[in-house]
Design a protein around this motif. Structure first.
Motif, PDB file in Angstrom:
ATOM      1  N   ASP A  10       0.813  -1.220   0.000  1.00  0.00           N
ATOM      2  CA  ASP A  10       0.000   0.000   0.000  1.00  0.00           C
ATOM      3  C   ASP A  10       0.848   1.273   0.000  1.00  0.00           C
ATOM      4  O   ASP A  10       0.570   2.214  -0.733  1.00  0.00           O
ATOM      5  CB  ASP A  10      -0.951   0.014   1.198  1.00  0.00           C
ATOM      6  N   GLY A  11       1.893   1.318   0.813  1.00  0.00           N
ATOM      7  CA  GLY A  11       2.746   2.503   0.873  1.00  0.00           C
ATOM      8  C   GLY A  11       3.436   2.766  -0.451  1.00  0.00           C
ATOM      9  O   GLY A  11       3.504   3.905  -0.918  1.00  0.00           O
ATOM     10  N   LEU A  12       3.937   1.712  -1.071  1.00  0.00           N
ATOM     11  CA  LEU A  12       4.594   1.853  -2.366  1.00  0.00           C
ATOM     12  C   LEU A  12       3.609   2.322  -3.422  1.00  0.00           C
ATOM     13  O   LEU A  12       3.919   3.215  -4.211  1.00  0.00           O
ATOM     14  CB  LEU A  12       5.219   0.524  -2.783  1.00  0.00           C
ATOM     15  N   LYS A  13       2.403   1.767  -3.432  1.00  0.00           N
ATOM     16  CA  LYS A  13       1.386   2.181  -4.400  1.00  0.00           C
ATOM     17  C   LYS A  13       1.042   3.653  -4.236  1.00  0.00           C
ATOM     18  O   LYS A  13       0.889   4.376  -5.214  1.00  0.00           O
ATOM     19  CB  LYS A  13       0.130   1.332  -4.249  1.00  0.00           C
ATOM     20  N   ARG A  14       0.937   4.130  -2.981  1.00  0.00           N
ATOM     21  CA  ARG A  14       0.631   5.544  -2.742  1.00  0.00           C
ATOM     22  C   ARG A  14       1.756   6.444  -3.240  1.00  0.00           C
ATOM     23  O   ARG A  14       1.509   7.484  -3.848  1.00  0.00           O
ATOM     24  CB  ARG A  14       0.384   5.791  -1.247  1.00  0.00           C
ATOM     25  N   ARG A  15       3.014   6.031  -2.995  1.00  0.00           N
ATOM     26  CA  ARG A  15       4.144   6.845  -3.456  1.00  0.00           C
ATOM     27  C   ARG A  15       4.217   6.894  -4.975  1.00  0.00           C
ATOM     28  O   ARG A  15       4.496   7.943  -5.561  1.00  0.00           O
ATOM     29  CB  ARG A  15       5.449   6.307  -2.886  1.00  0.00           C
ATOM     30  N   ILE A  16       3.976   5.774  -5.634  1.00  0.00           N
ATOM     31  CA  ILE A  16       3.979   5.749  -7.103  1.00  0.00           C
ATOM     32  C   ILE A  16       2.880   6.649  -7.635  1.00  0.00           C
ATOM     33  O   ILE A  16       3.104   7.438  -8.559  1.00  0.00           O
ATOM     34  CB  ILE A  16       3.830   4.308  -7.621  1.00  0.00           C
TER      35      ILE A  16
END
Length: 85
Positions: A10-16
């Protein structure tokens, strides 16, 4: 033997997503981008509207990326030049 559990993304998806949004309108970007989340039929209609309003030959319009989500929903990003000059 322990079962492997993949880490949450989830964190990676938000940053992308945040990075793509910042880059879409950035001063170095040549393209206009807009991301949509719709049902499959609505997504098809929206893409047709973009291609009708901004013809590919003049605006380099394209579906830049897409992915299928649960419930037959599609997340996709349309891309085009700001003008046909």
């Amino acid at each position: 033997m322990a079962k492997f559990t993949p880490p949450p993304l989830d964190g990676l998806k938000r940053r992308i997503h945040r990075h793509r949004q910042e880059q879409a309108g950035g001063p170095g970007s040549m393209f206009v981008r807009e991301t949509f989340l719709m049902t499959r039929e609505d997504a098809r209609e929206k893409a047709r509207q973009w291609f009708d309003e901004f013809p590919k030959a003049a605006y380099w319009t394209e579906v830049e990326s897409w992915r299928q989500l649960e419930g037959d929903r599609i997340e996709f990003t349309m891309r085009r030049l700001p003008t046909a000059d």
